[in-house]
Design an enzyme around this catalytic site. Structure first.
Site, PDB file in Angstrom:
ATOM      1  N   TYR A 145      -4.155 -40.992  24.709  1.00 18.91           N
ATOM      2  CA  TYR A 145      -2.796 -40.452  24.786  1.00 18.91           C
ATOM      3  C   TYR A 145      -2.599 -39.910  26.190  1.00 18.91           C
ATOM      4  O   TYR A 145      -3.438 -39.156  26.692  1.00 18.91           O
ATOM      5  CB  TYR A 145      -2.634 -39.335  23.750  1.00 18.91           C
ATOM      6  N   ASP A 240      -7.220 -40.166  33.538  1.00 13.81           N
ATOM      7  CA  ASP A 240      -6.386 -39.097  33.017  1.00 13.81           C
ATOM      8  C   ASP A 240      -7.335 -37.948  32.668  1.00 13.81           C
ATOM      9  O   ASP A 240      -7.967 -37.950  31.610  1.00 13.81           O
ATOM     10  CB  ASP A 240      -5.621 -39.586  31.785  1.00 13.81           C
ATOM     11  N   LYS A 268      -3.038 -28.758  32.364  1.00 19.55           N
ATOM     12  CA  LYS A 268      -3.733 -27.740  31.565  1.00 19.55           C
ATOM     13  C   LYS A 268      -4.455 -26.681  32.415  1.00 19.55           C
ATOM     14  O   LYS A 268      -3.825 -25.743  32.882  1.00 19.55           O
ATOM     15  CB  LYS A 268      -4.688 -28.429  30.581  1.00 19.55           C
TER      16      LYS A 268
HETATM   17  N1  HOZ Z   1      -2.576 -33.127  24.766  1.00 25.04           N
HETATM   18  C1  HOZ Z   1      -2.278 -32.210  23.699  1.00 25.04           C
HETATM   19  C2  HOZ Z   1      -2.566 -32.834  22.385  1.00 25.04           C
HETATM   20  N2  HOZ Z   1      -3.747 -33.524  22.354  1.00 25.04           N
HETATM   21  C3  HOZ Z   1      -0.894 -31.760  23.844  1.00 25.04           C
HETATM   22  C4  HOZ Z   1      -0.457 -30.840  22.807  1.00 25.04           C
HETATM   23  C5  HOZ Z   1       0.915 -31.181  22.349  1.00 25.04           C
HETATM   24  O1  HOZ Z   1       1.224 -32.382  22.255  1.00 25.04           O
HETATM   25  O2  HOZ Z   1       1.621 -30.244  22.061  1.00 25.04           O
END
Ligand code: HOZ
Length: 429
Positions: A145, A240, A268
């Site tokens: 993702y 990423d 992050k």
């Molecule tokens: N990358 C995070 C989820 N794996 C983001 C959290 C979200 O989507 O709020």
């Protein structure tokens, strides 16, 4: 057993005004049932909700809180920066300092551009890779993702996978026709993708340690293969590291595995808990960006002084402290304890861990990619999640998310977690 009465009442109200009651789908508890709790304040590794429950937190605001919540030096840095103004829209010195720290930590990054989220970082890196190579195709991995970027919401992980929509509505087919999806840890599939798209692949984007379908690690030689084939084919290797950057070591996953990508995306941790993103890499590629080159990318709040101040405070602490050694040890203790709890309860669990990131899958088969992860018993996961939460222990509310350990987790937190898991798993079969 904790009660979440005030949170339940407020969530009913939230549902009237906010789609699904949340501002990001993974928070909604849909994958595990029930309703989310509302946090009032957080300190160290603990959350305190509206009902004044004290909860051990293994989500860590989905990654940023590596030092624990409300870390004093970060709070002080934000306060000092706020006194001087919250946004300027002209350069400020903190942007330069942030760029110096990132480039010092990550040798593959010679130049870096700040933005406001991980999504912006991956979106911009993809555009840059296409502009630099003058090619259109991007290879990504199923279950990875990269934020909610149109062209990357194909067989995506995290909330997209959790809610059964790995390919989002609202993304025109034309926007994803240049996205080629292959399974993680499968070198033959990548070779085949290059063969089928000869001279057209701008780059491969991946989470070097995928953490959005739970957590699995690259097999030995896999990342080396990606580096080699990208170099041979004139494609860019894009890491990423929004989750792994400054978490799996000060130099991120690329330092841990000894691989040099062409571009890297961050987010992050580098914002110390404030909204941030960044992408960087080889200077000749980065200089294709406007105003130097023809690839456009911009942002009113990019390099925001509050986010820079918070991020710099976090990174300085990580660079000078003992954090990585300590979270490695805490992670190992949690892994040993939870493995033993599952074994003694006779429940099949695959516990994957890389440093301070982890995931337990309810399956007896090893998990190396998305199709393995899909074998996990998600009903069992949901029951386990809720029983643990009732005992004051919060894991991510989906099987398809990673857990995060912070330097603020104590031996007592780990003992309490393992004790609860032993008890709960013991009643699960
Ligand atoms: N990358 C995070 C989820 N794996 C983001 C959290 C979200 O989507 O709020």
């Amino acid at each position: 057993m904790l009660s979440f009465k005030k949170s339940e009442e407020l969530f009913a109200e939230a549902l009237k005004w906010i789609p699904g009651g949340v501002n990001s789908p993974v928070r909604a508890f849909r994958a595990v049932g029930g309703t989310p709790f509302f946090v009032n304040r957080a300190k160290g590794a603990h959350l305190f909700d509206l009902d004044e429950n004290e909860i051990i937190d293994y989500v860590g605001t989905w990654g940023p809180a590596i030092l624990g919540h409300a870390y004093p030096k970060i709070i002080k840095a934000i306060q000092d920066a706020a006194e001087r103004g919250t946004s300027f829209g002209v350069p400020n010195s903190l942007e330069v300092k942030m760029a110096q720290i990132i480039t010092r930590a990550i040798p593959s990054v010679q130049k870096v551009r700040m933005c406001n989220s991980g999504t912006e970082a991956t979106m911009s890196a993809i555009r840059l890779a296409r502009g630099y190579t003058r090619r259109d195709k991007i290879i990504k991995f199923d279950g990875c993702y990269h934020g909610h970027v149109d062209s990357l919401l194909v067989k995506a992980g995290s909330g997209a996978l959790t809610f059964g929509h790995p390919d989002s509505m609202g993304v025109p087919a034309a926007f994803t026709q240049h996205t080629v999806v292959v399974p993680f840890n499968d070198t033959e599939a990548i070779q085949a993708a290059f063969d089928a798209n000869r001279g057209q692949v701008a780059g491969i984007i991946l989470e070097p340690v995928p953490g959005n379908a739970g957590l699995y690690v690259p097999k030995s030689g896999f990342l080396e293969f990606l580096r080699k084939i990208c170099s041979e084919q004139g494609a860019l290797l894009i890491f990423d590291e929004v989750m792994t950057g400054f978490r799996l070591g000060f130099g991120g996953a690329q330092q841990r595995f000894g691989i040099t990508p062409d571009l890297t995306c961050f987010g992050k941790i580098i914002g110390g808990g404030l909204p941030v993103g960044a992408f960087g890499g080889r200077a000749d590629i980065m200089d294709q960006l406007a105003p130097v080159g023809p690839v456009y990318q911009a942002g009113t709040l990019s390099g925001n002084p509050l986010a820079m101040a918070a991020g710099i405070a976090a990174l300085e602490e990580l660079e000078n402290g003992n954090v990585y050694k300590s979270i490695e040890e805490i992670g190992a203790a949690l892994e040993t304890g939870l493995r033993e709890a599952a074994r003694s309860a006779g429940v099949a669990v695959q516990f994957n861990r890389c440093g301070s990131m982890f995931c337990g899958y309810f399956t007896d088969r090893p998990v190396h990619n998305l199709s393995d992860a899909m074998h996990s018993d998600r009903t069992k996961f949901g029951r386990y999640f809720h029983r643990m939460l009732e005992q004051g222990i919060y894991f991510a509310p989906s099987q398809f998310e990673a857990g995060f350990i912070s330097a603020a987790h104590t031996a007592e937190d780990i003992e309490k977690t393992v004790r609860a898991a032993r008890e709960i798993l013991g009643h699960m079969n």
